[in-house]
Design an enzyme around this catalytic site. Structure first.
Site, PDB file in Angstrom:
ATOM      1  N   TYR A 167      -6.091  -4.102  48.934  1.00 28.41           N
ATOM      2  CA  TYR A 167      -5.348  -4.802  50.001  1.00 28.41           C
ATOM      3  C   TYR A 167      -6.324  -5.370  51.029  1.00 28.41           C
ATOM      4  O   TYR A 167      -6.242  -6.541  51.410  1.00 28.41           O
ATOM      5  CB  TYR A 167      -4.359  -3.824  50.650  1.00 28.41           C
ATOM      6  CG  TYR A 167      -3.509  -4.429  51.744  1.00 28.41           C
ATOM      7  CD1 TYR A 167      -2.417  -5.241  51.443  1.00 28.41           C
ATOM      8  CD2 TYR A 167      -3.795  -4.177  53.086  1.00 28.41           C
ATOM      9  CE1 TYR A 167      -1.639  -5.791  52.457  1.00 28.41           C
ATOM     10  CE2 TYR A 167      -3.021  -4.723  54.105  1.00 28.41           C
ATOM     11  CZ  TYR A 167      -1.936  -5.526  53.780  1.00 28.41           C
ATOM     12  OH  TYR A 167      -1.170  -6.071  54.789  1.00 28.41           O
TER      13      TYR A 167
ATOM     14  N   LYS B  25      -6.978  -9.385  51.936  1.00 35.37           N
ATOM     15  CA  LYS B  25      -6.770  -9.980  53.269  1.00 35.37           C
ATOM     16  C   LYS B  25      -8.074 -10.562  53.817  1.00 35.37           C
ATOM     17  O   LYS B  25      -8.057 -11.554  54.539  1.00 35.37           O
ATOM     18  CB  LYS B  25      -6.176  -8.934  54.221  1.00 35.37           C
ATOM     19  CG  LYS B  25      -4.748  -8.491  53.841  1.00 35.37           C
ATOM     20  CD  LYS B  25      -3.746  -9.646  53.867  1.00 35.37           C
ATOM     21  CE  LYS B  25      -2.307  -9.171  53.739  1.00 35.37           C
ATOM     22  NZ  LYS B  25      -1.324 -10.279  53.749  1.00 35.37           N
TER      23      LYS B  25
END
Ligand code: NAP
Length: 244
Positions: A149, A153
């Site tokens: 994750y 990002k």
């Protein structure tokens, strides 16, 4: 601040629940024609029941070709929010290649896909536009069990800077918002454990998580003409977490 999106067609991805849903409702309240894309039909049905002027489209953004076909039918779009994302928590040593692909397909590749279709059309129309990519504090700070994750990002922040550079000459602005934890479905997944939550709040100078509406406020600002000279920024909505 006086805000109106009267006459604007606004595409929001991941608008079935959480931040995207609240954003779709707010943008519609400000007079925009909102088109809400999301994965689960029942979430979209309740959104349409709450505000019948919002157009809802069920689509799985993991699928490159069908997403392109879907988005082409929605043109022209004046304002775009790439909000949909997934978080699959696992330790670095346990990263599953399937989870990696699923995460990057939604959190990064679908942003490229949707933004290409929308921005090519913006360029052809010559009217400019604004794109907001919903990133996270996790792009700039390491969070345990969030390796993929965080990486997705971080890649989204850098993609945004290149979009700002290349689309800027066409008067298309591209920015990110980078919230701290927000207690949506995704937030609950990572931060329901009181000990983990307390430890994170302890690192946030304002001592609390962000509210959905606080994230919506910043996205509205970046979409609006009030930010007409803002391009290529990553805007933390984190109570000061990233300042340390
Ligand atoms: P959420 O409540 O889980 O909502 C995510 C939305 O994205 C849902 O409507 C979901 O559809 C949709 N979505 C996921 N995968 C999709 C796919 N393959 N195709 C189409 N739609 C898909 O999450 P949230 O907290 O509102 O997150 C919104 C954004 O904020 C994300 O970019 C997230 O990374 C970011 N963010 C969240 C937090 C946090 O703590 N919550 C913190 C920082 C940044 P369904 O209706 O099927 O669920």
């Amino acid at each position: 601040m006086n805000i109106s999106f009267e006459g604007k067609r606004i595409l929001v991805t991941g608008a079935g629940q959480g931040i995207g849903r609240a954003l779709a409702l707010r943008l519609s309240k400000f007079g925009g024609k909102v088109i809400a894309i999301s994965r689960t039909k029942k979430h979209l049905d309740t959104l349409a029941a709450e505000d019948s002027s919002i157009e809802t489209i069920q689509a799985n953004l993991e699928n490159w070709d069908s997403t392109r076909d879907t988005v082409k039918k929605l043109l022209p779009i004046d304002l775009l929010v790439n909000n949909a994302a997934v978080a699959k928590l696992e330790s670095f040593l346990d990263i599953d290649p399937e989870n990696f692909d699923a995460t990057f397909n939604v959190n990064l590749k679908s942003v490229i896909n949707v933004s290409q279709i929308v921005s090519k059309n913006m360029i052809d129309r010559g009217k400019g536009g604004s794109i907001v990519n919903v990133s996270s504090q996790a792009s700039q700070a390491a969070l345990k069990d969030h390796a993929v994750y965080c990486a997705s990002k971080a890649a989204l922040d850098q993609l945004t800077r290149v979009m700002a550079l290349e689309l800027g000459p066409h008067n298309i602005r591209t920015n990110t918002v980078n919230p701290t934890v927000v207690m949506t479905e995704m937030g609950r997944l990572g931060w329901s454990d009181p000990e983990k939550a307390a430890s994170m709040k302890g690192k946030i100078p304002l001592g609390r998580f962000a509210e959905v509406d606080e994230v919506v406020d910043s996205i509205v600002y970046l979409l609006s003409d009030h930010s007409s000279m803002v391009n290529g920024i990553t805007l933390p909505i984190d109570g000061g977490f990233l300042a340390q």
